[in-house]
Design a protein around this motif. Structure first.
Motif, PDB file in Angstrom:
ATOM      1  N   ALA A  99       3.224  13.503   0.753  1.00 36.14           N
ATOM      2  CA  ALA A  99       3.777  13.478  -0.608  1.00 36.14           C
ATOM      3  C   ALA A  99       4.456  12.140  -0.908  1.00 36.14           C
ATOM      4  O   ALA A  99       4.344  11.612  -2.022  1.00 36.14           O
ATOM      5  N   MET A 100       5.151  11.571   0.096  1.00 38.18           N
ATOM      6  CA  MET A 100       5.809  10.267  -0.137  1.00 38.18           C
ATOM      7  C   MET A 100       4.767   9.172  -0.383  1.00 38.18           C
ATOM      8  O   MET A 100       4.929   8.335  -1.271  1.00 38.18           O
ATOM      9  N   PHE A 101       3.685   9.186   0.407  1.00 42.51           N
ATOM     10  CA  PHE A 101       2.634   8.181   0.209  1.00 42.51           C
ATOM     11  C   PHE A 101       1.939   8.346  -1.144  1.00 42.51           C
ATOM     12  O   PHE A 101       1.618   7.358  -1.813  1.00 42.51           O
ATOM     13  N   GLN A 109       0.324   2.408  -9.023  1.00 46.81           N
ATOM     14  CA  GLN A 109      -0.954   2.565  -9.736  1.00 46.81           C
ATOM     15  C   GLN A 109      -2.160   2.177  -8.878  1.00 46.81           C
ATOM     16  O   GLN A 109      -3.104   1.540  -9.355  1.00 46.81           O
ATOM     17  N   MET A 110      -2.097   2.520  -7.605  1.00 44.89           N
ATOM     18  CA  MET A 110      -3.182   2.175  -6.678  1.00 44.89           C
ATOM     19  C   MET A 110      -3.642   3.404  -5.931  1.00 44.89           C
ATOM     20  O   MET A 110      -2.829   4.245  -5.582  1.00 44.89           O
ATOM     21  N   PRO A 111      -4.957   3.489  -5.641  1.00 46.19           N
ATOM     22  CA  PRO A 111      -5.374   4.537  -4.705  1.00 46.19           C
ATOM     23  C   PRO A 111      -4.724   4.268  -3.338  1.00 46.19           C
ATOM     24  O   PRO A 111      -4.461   3.109  -2.992  1.00 46.19           O
ATOM     25  N   GLN A 114      -6.003   1.616  -0.878  1.00 43.93           N
ATOM     26  CA  GLN A 114      -5.769   0.247  -1.302  1.00 43.93           C
ATOM     27  C   GLN A 114      -4.324  -0.167  -1.030  1.00 43.93           C
ATOM     28  O   GLN A 114      -4.056  -1.260  -0.554  1.00 43.93           O
ATOM     29  N   PHE A 115      -3.403   0.771  -1.298  1.00 44.15           N
ATOM     30  CA  PHE A 115      -1.985   0.533  -0.994  1.00 44.15           C
ATOM     31  C   PHE A 115      -1.817   0.194   0.494  1.00 44.15           C
ATOM     32  O   PHE A 115      -1.005  -0.631   0.877  1.00 44.15           O
ATOM     33  N   LEU A 116      -2.635   0.865   1.359  1.00 46.56           N
ATOM     34  CA  LEU A 116      -2.537   0.651   2.806  1.00 46.56           C
ATOM     35  C   LEU A 116      -3.389  -0.532   3.282  1.00 46.56           C
ATOM     36  O   LEU A 116      -3.412  -0.846   4.472  1.00 46.56           O
ATOM     37  N   GLY A 117      -4.102  -1.159   2.356  1.00 39.17           N
ATOM     38  CA  GLY A 117      -4.892  -2.339   2.715  1.00 39.17           C
ATOM     39  C   GLY A 117      -6.163  -2.026   3.474  1.00 39.17           C
ATOM     40  O   GLY A 117      -6.645  -2.845   4.262  1.00 39.17           O
ATOM     41  N   ASN A 326     -11.768   9.261  -5.295  1.00 42.49           N
ATOM     42  CA  ASN A 326     -11.999   8.440  -6.485  1.00 42.49           C
ATOM     43  C   ASN A 326     -11.005   7.266  -6.480  1.00 42.49           C
ATOM     44  O   ASN A 326     -10.250   7.109  -5.527  1.00 42.49           O
ATOM     45  N   ASP A 327     -11.011   6.460  -7.534  1.00 42.47           N
ATOM     46  CA  ASP A 327     -10.107   5.311  -7.545  1.00 42.47           C
ATOM     47  C   ASP A 327      -8.855   5.553  -8.381  1.00 42.47           C
ATOM     48  O   ASP A 327      -8.171   4.606  -8.786  1.00 42.47           O
ATOM     49  N   ASN A 328      -8.524   6.839  -8.618  1.00 40.73           N
ATOM     50  CA  ASN A 328      -7.275   7.149  -9.316  1.00 40.73           C
ATOM     51  C   ASN A 328      -6.093   6.864  -8.373  1.00 40.73           C
ATOM     52  O   ASN A 328      -6.251   6.860  -7.160  1.00 40.73           O
TER      53      ASN A 328
END
Ligand code: MG
Length: 336
Positions: A99-101, A109-111, A114-117, A326-328
């Protein structure tokens, strides 16, 4: 942060039979972690095998004082604090960690991947699980698995050879075998030798989880890679298993969330072990979390949401044999 949660009963499409019993439904918890009007979704799938129940998850979640924690941006120290307070409640920890992630990635505003690289093109193909069944049911399930490139076959029965012969008669796809601790040492040796020319990628947990020595003995005698599942729960286990296994099966609910699962995968790779990201019977919330970190793993076994008839969430798809999100922003899942 504020936490709200709901209990959901998930019903299986087919009764699920494996070594140690059968199942028709599972009770899980969905977490809604709120801060500044934004909600992070999490999920806890308690495992009786590890002594967790929906009640134990609720009792942990009820005892967390979120007023001490300003916001999910501090997911690392918050997680460490919770891990210290509730060292054995891994599903409960996983629910909050996920939930935190979801919250933080949504904020930016990143999937999540992507946030995790992470590299989406490195997602491994998933296997589709086939439990113990009669020949007729096996044939049905092989048909149902048409869109998948790899099958996972549950063994650990008195009729293991018959199951494999049926599968091999109707499908030439690569298979992964899971004995769920169902074999003795000598039985495992004989059966794995027999499996060596049957297009098998690896064998999961042939012996009891405590029998590390037995697995080391087996590994020396067979050519198929042996993976630890039940034997491998948390990062520290990797040190004990590195010489006895070729690979390790990592699950968010078993490890205690995204942070521990990533730590386990990195540690296993450092010791030149292969890794598989896997799951329990879960909704698209937890499966998306696992799929988003799946580029870090060599193999994926993420069909838990496809085995249930009433997943309350949507957002995942199957593309070219891979579980795709998805990329939401965040996990990219929402209520149906
Ligand atoms: Mg397994």
């Amino acid at each position: 942060m504020k936490l709200r949660y709901e209990e959901v009963t998930l019903h299986l499409k087919h009764t699920f039979r494996l070594h140690g019993g059968s199942k028709e439904s599972v009770r899980i918890l969905i977490a809604y972690l709120e801060q500044d009007g934004l909600i992070g979704l999490g999920e806890a799938d308690p495992s009786k095998y590890y002594g967790e129940t929906p009640e134990s998850v609720k009792s942990v979640w009820d005892r967390i004082d979120f007023s001490n924690h300003r916001d999910p941006f501090l997911y690392e120290p918050i997680y460490n604090d919770l891990r210290e307070k509730f060292p054995n409640d891994h599903a409960a920890l996983a629910g909050i960690d996920i939930a935190m992630f979801d919250w933080v990635a949504k904020y930016w505003q990143m999937p999540l991947y992507q946030f995790l690289g992470l590299d989406k093109s490195a997602i491994p193909e998933t296997s589709f699980t086939i439990g113990h069944a009669s020949e007729k049911k096996l044939i049905e399930k092989i048909k149902e698995a048409e869109a998948f490139h790899v099958l996972k076959i549950k063994l650990g029965t008195d009729f293991d050879e018959d199951i494999i012969k049926t599968v091999r008669k109707y499908s030439n796809k690569p298979i992964r075998v899971d004995a769920n601790e169902g074999w003795t040492r000598e039985e495992a040796l004989k059966k794995i030798k027999w499996l060596e020319d049957k297009n098998v990628q690896f064998v999961e947990q042939p012996l009891k989880k405590e029998d590390i020595e037995g697995h080391a003995w087996l590994k020396e005698k067979v050519s198929l890679p042996i993976f630890a599942d039940e034997s491998a729960r948390v990062p520290a286990d990797i040190y004990k298993l590195r010489d006895a296994f070729d690979g390790v099966v990592i699950k968010l609910m078993k490890a205690g969330g995204i942070q521990n699962a990533i730590e386990m995968a990195r540690l296993a790779h450092r010791f030149e072990m292969k890794t598989q990201i896997s799951c329990f019977l879960e909704t698209s919330v937890a499966i998306s979390a696992a799929a988003q970190i799946s580029p870090l793993f060599d193999y994926a076994d993420l069909d838990g949401h496809l085995l249930i008839a009433d997943d309350p969430f949507k957002g995942l798809s199957l593309e070219d044999g891979k579980i795709m999100f998805n990329d939401n922003p965040g996990l990219g899942v929402e209520k149906r």
